[in-house]
Motif scaffolding. Structure first.
Motif, PDB file in Angstrom:
ATOM      1  N   ASP A  46       4.121  12.586   2.785  1.00 44.83           N
ATOM      2  CA  ASP A  46       5.371  12.004   2.290  1.00 44.83           C
ATOM      3  C   ASP A  46       5.124  10.593   1.768  1.00 44.83           C
ATOM      4  OD1 ASP A  46       7.043  14.218   3.106  1.00 44.83           O
ATOM      5  OD2 ASP A  46       6.758  13.520   5.166  1.00 44.83           O
ATOM      6  N   LYS A  47       5.957  10.158   0.853  1.00 39.85           N
ATOM      7  CA  LYS A  47       5.816   8.813   0.296  1.00 39.85           C
ATOM      8  C   LYS A  47       6.077   7.764   1.366  1.00 39.85           C
ATOM      9  CE  LYS A  47       6.922   9.881  -4.527  1.00 39.85           C
ATOM     10  NZ  LYS A  47       7.803   9.574  -5.683  1.00 39.85           N
ATOM     11  N   ILE A  48       5.182   6.790   1.425  1.00 38.59           N
ATOM     12  CA  ILE A  48       5.267   5.737   2.433  1.00 38.59           C
ATOM     13  C   ILE A  48       4.749   4.440   1.821  1.00 38.59           C
ATOM     14  CG2 ILE A  48       3.006   6.416   3.365  1.00 38.59           C
ATOM     15  CD1 ILE A  48       5.848   4.969   5.482  1.00 38.59           C
ATOM     16  N   TRP A  49       5.290   3.330   2.283  1.00 38.25           N
ATOM     17  CA  TRP A  49       4.873   2.006   1.808  1.00 38.25           C
ATOM     18  C   TRP A  49       4.560   1.123   3.021  1.00 38.25           C
ATOM     19  CZ3 TRP A  49       8.646   4.969  -0.226  1.00 38.25           C
ATOM     20  CH2 TRP A  49       8.716   5.150  -1.614  1.00 38.25           C
ATOM     21  N   PHE A  50       3.486   0.329   2.920  1.00 35.38           N
ATOM     22  CA  PHE A  50       3.130  -0.648   3.950  1.00 35.38           C
ATOM     23  C   PHE A  50       2.850  -1.992   3.280  1.00 35.38           C
ATOM     24  CE2 PHE A  50       1.619   3.442   5.653  1.00 35.38           C
ATOM     25  CZ  PHE A  50       2.200   3.453   6.913  1.00 35.38           C
ATOM     26  N   ARG A  51       3.272  -3.075   3.917  1.00 32.28           N
ATOM     27  CA  ARG A  51       2.966  -4.405   3.395  1.00 32.28           C
ATOM     28  C   ARG A  51       2.916  -5.405   4.567  1.00 32.28           C
ATOM     29  NH1 ARG A  51       8.872  -5.969   0.672  1.00 32.28           N
ATOM     30  NH2 ARG A  51       9.881  -6.526   2.667  1.00 32.28           N
ATOM     31  N   ASN A  52       2.507  -6.627   4.254  1.00 30.13           N
ATOM     32  CA  ASN A  52       2.451  -7.702   5.259  1.00 30.13           C
ATOM     33  C   ASN A  52       1.685  -7.265   6.514  1.00 30.13           C
ATOM     34  OD1 ASN A  52       3.951  -9.482   3.664  1.00 30.13           O
ATOM     35  ND2 ASN A  52       5.892  -8.701   4.458  1.00 30.13           N
ATOM     36  N   ILE A  53       0.522  -6.679   6.304  1.00 29.17           N
ATOM     37  CA  ILE A  53      -0.280  -6.165   7.424  1.00 29.17           C
ATOM     38  C   ILE A  53      -1.144  -7.308   7.965  1.00 29.17           C
ATOM     39  CG2 ILE A  53      -1.823  -4.339   8.179  1.00 29.17           C
ATOM     40  CD1 ILE A  53      -1.116  -2.828   5.602  1.00 29.17           C
ATOM     41  N   LYS A  54      -0.839  -7.742   9.173  1.00 28.41           N
ATOM     42  CA  LYS A  54      -1.528  -8.881   9.781  1.00 28.41           C
ATOM     43  C   LYS A  54      -1.940  -8.535  11.196  1.00 28.41           C
ATOM     44  CE  LYS A  54       1.792 -11.861   7.332  1.00 28.41           C
ATOM     45  NZ  LYS A  54       2.754 -12.970   7.463  1.00 28.41           N
ATOM     46  N   ILE A  55      -3.072  -9.077  11.617  1.00 28.56           N
ATOM     47  CA  ILE A  55      -3.512  -8.837  12.984  1.00 28.56           C
ATOM     48  C   ILE A  55      -4.128 -10.095  13.578  1.00 28.56           C
ATOM     49  CG2 ILE A  55      -5.851  -8.054  12.373  1.00 28.56           C
ATOM     50  CD1 ILE A  55      -5.410  -5.822  14.558  1.00 28.56           C
ATOM     51  N   LYS A  56      -3.895 -10.249  14.855  1.00 28.91           N
ATOM     52  CA  LYS A  56      -4.466 -11.371  15.605  1.00 28.91           C
ATOM     53  C   LYS A  56      -5.196 -10.779  16.809  1.00 28.91           C
ATOM     54  CE  LYS A  56      -3.169 -15.495  18.262  1.00 28.91           C
ATOM     55  NZ  LYS A  56      -2.027 -16.338  18.722  1.00 28.91           N
ATOM     56  N   GLU A  57      -6.462 -11.097  16.931  1.00 28.78           N
ATOM     57  CA  GLU A  57      -7.228 -10.619  18.078  1.00 28.78           C
ATOM     58  C   GLU A  57      -6.910 -11.490  19.281  1.00 28.78           C
ATOM     59  OE1 GLU A  57     -11.187  -8.811  17.329  1.00 28.78           O
ATOM     60  OE2 GLU A  57     -11.101  -9.979  15.466  1.00 28.78           O
ATOM     61  N   LEU A  58      -6.659 -10.843  20.414  1.00 32.49           N
ATOM     62  CA  LEU A  58      -6.280 -11.537  21.648  1.00 32.49           C
ATOM     63  C   LEU A  58      -7.483 -11.610  22.587  1.00 32.49           C
ATOM     64  CD1 LEU A  58      -2.838  -9.754  22.209  1.00 32.49           C
ATOM     65  CD2 LEU A  58      -3.276 -11.903  20.992  1.00 32.49           C
ATOM     66  N   LYS A  59      -7.565 -12.678  23.327  1.00 33.04           N
ATOM     67  CA  LYS A  59      -8.691 -12.878  24.243  1.00 33.04           C
ATOM     68  C   LYS A  59      -8.253 -12.726  25.682  1.00 33.04           C
ATOM     69  CE  LYS A  59     -11.002 -15.963  20.976  1.00 33.04           C
ATOM     70  NZ  LYS A  59     -11.586 -17.304  20.747  1.00 33.04           N
ATOM     71  N   ILE A  81       0.877  -1.163   0.000  1.00 38.43           N
ATOM     72  CA  ILE A  81       0.000   0.000   0.000  1.00 38.43           C
ATOM     73  C   ILE A  81       0.914   1.214   0.000  1.00 38.43           C
ATOM     74  CG2 ILE A  81      -1.700   1.326   1.283  1.00 38.43           C
ATOM     75  CD1 ILE A  81      -2.784  -1.241   2.447  1.00 38.43           C
ATOM     76  N   HIS A  82       0.836   2.014  -1.042  1.00 41.24           N
ATOM     77  CA  HIS A  82       1.791   3.109  -1.247  1.00 41.24           C
ATOM     78  C   HIS A  82       1.057   4.441  -1.348  1.00 41.24           C
ATOM     79  CE1 HIS A  82       4.973   5.586  -2.745  1.00 41.24           C
ATOM     80  NE2 HIS A  82       4.532   5.603  -3.993  1.00 41.24           N
ATOM     81  N   LEU A  83       1.543   5.435  -0.631  1.00 41.32           N
ATOM     82  CA  LEU A  83       1.038   6.798  -0.779  1.00 41.32           C
ATOM     83  C   LEU A  83       1.934   7.516  -1.769  1.00 41.32           C
ATOM     84  CD1 LEU A  83      -0.977   8.991   0.144  1.00 41.32           C
ATOM     85  CD2 LEU A  83       0.723   9.679   1.846  1.00 41.32           C
ATOM     86  N   ASN A  84       1.393   7.768  -2.957  1.00 41.21           N
ATOM     87  CA  ASN A  84       2.145   8.401  -4.036  1.00 41.21           C
ATOM     88  C   ASN A  84       1.878   9.907  -4.004  1.00 41.21           C
ATOM     89  OD1 ASN A  84       3.494   9.141  -6.327  1.00 41.21           O
ATOM     90  ND2 ASN A  84       2.319   7.859  -7.720  1.00 41.21           N
ATOM     91  N   VAL A  85       2.795  10.636  -3.422  1.00 40.93           N
ATOM     92  CA  VAL A  85       2.595  12.072  -3.227  1.00 40.93           C
ATOM     93  C   VAL A  85       3.174  12.847  -4.414  1.00 40.93           C
ATOM     94  CG1 VAL A  85       2.988  14.027  -1.692  1.00 40.93           C
ATOM     95  CG2 VAL A  85       2.760  11.731  -0.737  1.00 40.93           C
TER      96      VAL A  85
END
Length: 257
Positions: A244-257, A82-86
């Motif tokens: 500013d230009k930024i990149w995100f990848r491998n976004i994972k989440i685990k809900e905790l109990k 996911i890239h913000l292309n400024v």
């Protein structure tokens, strides 16, 4: 005869070396291919443990601009990220960008993602976002933030508690960030009030939320201006547009109990 033996020995050595080098290249290519395939995916063990993938490497489905039901064109999928292309700015954000937030809210969670920022760049990972644009103009007015920054170039790096990995404007962290345009692996664990930040596989800070010390810390920060900041125990995730230009990848989440 000796010359023939020497030539034969040289030839066999050359062929063996070439085969060995070819094998090394094949192994290297296989490793790169496996690593590439691993981007934005869940292993069988992660699925069994309850991890959820928040970006599939192909679309930005599941995210929207704060306060709307759409997403700005400045946010795009680029290089499996996911890239913000400024290309243009409006005030301090991208002209057609804006902060993007998850569709779902989370309470107790373990978040993992990779990020890289352009030279002199600034961004953030915000959590417990309360989406109420009539009350809060921006997500950062509602929820805490793990700072994303080029520590070697951005002016904010001169401010303690504003550096990469910090709990922005609240707690400074151990510095483990990599230079601009290099990937960093970040983790945020929030579980029943206990908050931990990890950056590049090292714990960089730990604190307790919502107790008297937390409230006092907020009262001494810039966030004291926003009633409700840091009080929400459930909320959305946010990837910040700071122009500013930024990149995100491998976004994972685990809900905790």
């Amino acid at each position: 005869m000796k010359k023939l033996l020497i030539i034969a020995l040289f030839a066999s050595t050359f062929i063996a070396c070439k085969k060995e080098k070819t094998a090394e290249v094949a192994v290297s290519n296989e490793t790169v291919q496996k690593d590439s395939l691993a981007f934005n995916s869940l292993s069988d063990s992660e699925k069994a443990e309850g991890w959820e993938l928040l970006f599939d490497g192909k679309s930005i489905e599941g995210w929207h601009k704060y306060g709307t039901d759409s997403i700005g064109k400045a946010w795009e999928v680029n290089d499996q990220s996911i890239h913000l292309n400024v290309s243009d700015k409006k005030d301090w954000q991208a002209a057609n960008g804006g902060d993007i937030i998850s569709a779902k809210e989370y309470s107790n969670f373990h978040l993992k993602l990779d990020w890289k920022v352009a030279k002199n760049g600034n961004s953030g990972i915000i959590f417990y976002v309360h989406e109420d644009p009539k009350k809060y103009e921006f997500p950062w007015m509602t929820g805490p933030e793990m700072q994303v920054l080029d520590n070697n170039g951005h002016p904010d790096s001169k401010i303690i508690k504003h550096r990469a990995g910090d709990l922005y404007d609240l707690i400074t962290s151990k510095e483990t960030v990599k230079p601009a345009e290099e990937w960093n692996h970040a983790e945020i664990i929030s579980n029943k009030g206990k908050l931990e930040f990890y950056l590049n596989d090292e714990k960089v800070l730990e604190t307790t939320m919502w107790d008297d010390a937390w409230k006092k810390m907020i009262a001494g920060s810039k966030f004291h201006e926003f009633p409700g900041f840091g009080t929400y125990k459930s909320g959305k995730l946010c990837l910040q547009d700071h122009g500013d230009k930024i990149w995100f990848r491998n976004i994972k989440i685990k809900e905790l109990k």
